[in-house]
Scaffold this active site. Structure first.
Site, PDB file in Angstrom:
ATOM      1  N   TYR A 164       0.823  -1.212   0.000  1.00  0.00           N
ATOM      2  CA  TYR A 164       0.000   0.000   0.000  1.00  0.00           C
ATOM      3  C   TYR A 164       0.863   1.271   0.000  1.00  0.00           C
ATOM      4  CZ  TYR A 164      -3.169  -3.664   1.637  1.00  0.00           C
ATOM      5  OH  TYR A 164      -3.874  -4.833   1.788  1.00  0.00           O
ATOM      6  N   HIS A 165       1.858   1.294  -0.893  1.00  0.00           N
ATOM      7  CA  HIS A 165       2.735   2.459  -1.016  1.00  0.00           C
ATOM      8  C   HIS A 165       2.766   2.993  -2.451  1.00  0.00           C
ATOM      9  CE1 HIS A 165       5.179   0.513   2.511  1.00  0.00           C
ATOM     10  NE2 HIS A 165       4.045   1.046   2.930  1.00  0.00           N
ATOM     11  N   PRO A 166       1.631   3.226  -3.090  1.00  0.00           N
ATOM     12  CA  PRO A 166       1.671   3.740  -4.467  1.00  0.00           C
ATOM     13  C   PRO A 166       2.203   5.172  -4.502  1.00  0.00           C
ATOM     14  CG  PRO A 166      -0.573   3.798  -3.638  1.00  0.00           C
ATOM     15  CD  PRO A 166       0.247   3.084  -2.607  1.00  0.00           C
TER      16      PRO A 166
END
Length: 553
Positions: free
Chosen positions: A468-470
């Protein structure tokens, strides 16, 4: 309705900018946020982190397109649809990133964003409580809005993880956010007095107490541009579209997914793609929506030979007791995210700086809250930090209510598969150290029978998940870079009065979780927007030995 500065998005960077831009009372600031309130125990209780991340109330519910290198799997891409943005639904892990991450930004065209330039902003934003561990204040801030602390690490498995890392030949670090990121040590969290300390709690709520800062609820439709200048934002509220005017500037801080979407809806982006959706081109910027990056991870799970893991609390009665203790006292297991030990290591000799991250958790459980069927266990989350795979965010239609198309192209490089196999094998080696001997019963996942490259690849393809690090979809760079979207002052190239400041402007993903760098981006961008003299560069020299190998230590 109008203000000097109109900010779209009350997330990590947007909250920081609202605070700083309204700080001296000179300018009016208006924040546009679509999401719901962040009030309630499911958001504010640190241990409840798996709930808001999986609730449509708080999450935009985005998914990737079928990923071609993962047999068409569609991976969840949570983004906060709530005041505080993703800082209100994330895991509360606080990581600045490695010094060389930011030096790379500077070298790639984001001049003025080297580590020496951003370290003063990390220090300005932090209110660091090291719990009496004697950390060096030269590297950390102690009076900023963002409270950063460490969990109690009472469970013996947290110490076993650090000891095992040292036994395997790795460094130990007292503070991975300080002089030395590399090594095994305590993990930090954005928690204060037992509560999630989101960007909303740290920045936005104090700012909204000022007369010159307001927030309205609504869905931004597009930026209004007249004669090449951004003059406002069209917002849908209560079924009607109205124009919020910006007397000075419009600033997008809507996330690495929604900021490029808004630019394209406003006529800023790849001309051919905009024309396909009937959108008039105002600025042909090929890089809008491109350069999408993320961290993928796996978790290796071990069955525990002792009943000391959090699984003993994985029942309704225990959860009720933990919840009550937190509700009335803000203490106990509910007051920590339970990620209390971590590590950053190099995958092999010759790697310039750490390229693998670990989160350790004293329970075997998935992000959706499903515990392993085997009961007591623990796990290490691991994944490579700097994949060369790149994806994109594109429009599905010209309707602002439609979700964009998100394609990461996960695992599209041969090196991705090699790196993940290395992660698994190094993690197994760590769990085989003497420090874990009293605790390891057997390997749950992938399982001891999964050994060959082909078997590991099959496991990776089926089980790898987003961390969850876009980021990266509005890349910051030099004005003559055809793929740059914003310049080093966060100004959109080709449009006046418009900036983007959030994780979308990262030229390359940083080493670790992105909430810290996103807030730093908002802090530094605010000084650029106000035309203030930037904080003086730091002369501190971080620890890094490019020729370091385990066999030498």
């Amino acid at each position: 309705m109008e203000a000097d500065f109109v900010i779209v998005g009350a997330g990590s960077a947007g909250c920081a900018m609202a605070y700083r831009l309204s700080e001296d009372g000179k300018y009016s600031v208006l924040v546009i946020e679509y999401g719901v309130s962040d009030v309630g125990p499911l958001i504010q209780m640190p241990a409840a982190l798996s709930y808001p991340m999986n609730m449509q109330t708080y999450d935009w519910g985005y998914q990737s397109e079928p990923e071609p290198y993962l047999d068409g799997r569609r991976l969840a891409t949570p983004r906060g649809k709530v005041v505080g943005g993703s800082s209100s639904i994330n895991g509360m892990v606080y990581v600045r990133g490695h010094a060389k991450d930011f030096d790379h930004w500077d070298e790639s065209g984001a001049s003025g964003w080297a580590y020496k330039d951003v370290l003063p902003y990390f220090k300005r934003m932090e209110n660091w409580d090291d719990g009496g561990h004697g950390g060096d204040p030269a590297w950390r801030g102690t009076d900023g809005p963002l409270h950063v602390t460490r969990g109690p690490r009472d469970n013996p498995l947290f110490k076993a993880f650090v000891d095992a890392g040292q036994q395997a030949g790795y460094q130990v670090t007292d503070d991975y956010n300080g002089e030395q990121q590399e090594g095994f040590g305590p993990m930090e969290q954005t928690v204060h007095k037992g509560r999630r300390w989101s960007a909303a709690n740290a920045y936005l709520k104090p700012a909204l107490k000022r007369e010159n800062c307001t927030m309205i609820k609504g869905l931004a439709q597009k930026v209004i541009i007249e004669d090449g200048r951004a003059v406002g934002v069209a917002v849908k509220r209560g079924g009607k579209v109205e124009i919020i005017r910006a007397k000075r500037e419009v600033i997008l801080a809507a996330s690495s997914i929604n900021s490029p979407k808004l630019l394209m809806l406003s006529g800023i982006g790849p001309a051919k793609h905009l024309a396909e959706h009937g959108i008039d081109v105002i600025a042909d910027r090929a890089g809008v929506g491109q350069n999408l990056q993320d961290h993928l991870e796996l978790y290796l799970q071990m069955a525990s030979s002792q009943p000391i893991t959090l699984y003993k609390h994985w029942n309704l009665i225990s959860k009720a007791i933990i919840g009550a203790q937190w509700l009335f006292l803000k203490t106990g297991l509910g007051a920590s995210n339970q990620f209390e030990s971590a590590a950053f290591i190099r995958s092999k000799a010759g790697v310039d700086y750490p390229d693998i991250q670990y989160h350790f958790l004293p329970i075997a459980v998935r992000y959706d809250g499903q515990a392993a069927a085997e009961g007591h266990g623990f796990q290490a989350h691991t994944g490579p930090m700097r994949s060369e795979s790149r994806g994109s965010v594109t429009l599905a239609s010209a309707d602002p209510a439609d979700a964009p198309k998100i394609l990461f192209n996960y695992m599209s490089k041969d090196e991705d598969w090699e790196d993940f196999r290395t992660c698994i094998r190094l993690t197994r080696e760590i769990f085989e150290q003497n420090a874990f001997a009293p605790f390891v019963k057997h390997e749950i996942q992938p399982g001891s029978s999964v050994q060959s490259d082909e078997e590991l690849n099959a496991f990776i393809k089926e089980h790898v998940e987003s961390a969850y690090h876009p980021c990266g979809t509005c890349k910051m760079g030099a004005a003559d870079d055809p793929m740059a979207v914003v310049d080093p002052e966060c100004r959109v190239i080709g449009v006046n009065g418009l900036r983007v400041a959030d994780s979308s402007i990262f030229p390359r993903i940083t080493n670790g979780n992105l909430n810290g760098p996103s807030i730093m981006t908002g802090e530094k961008a605010a000084d650029h927007i106000l035309g203030k003299t930037l904080l003086a560069p730091s002369n501190a020299v971080p620890w890094n030995h490019p020729d370091w190998e385990r066999s030498q230590r």
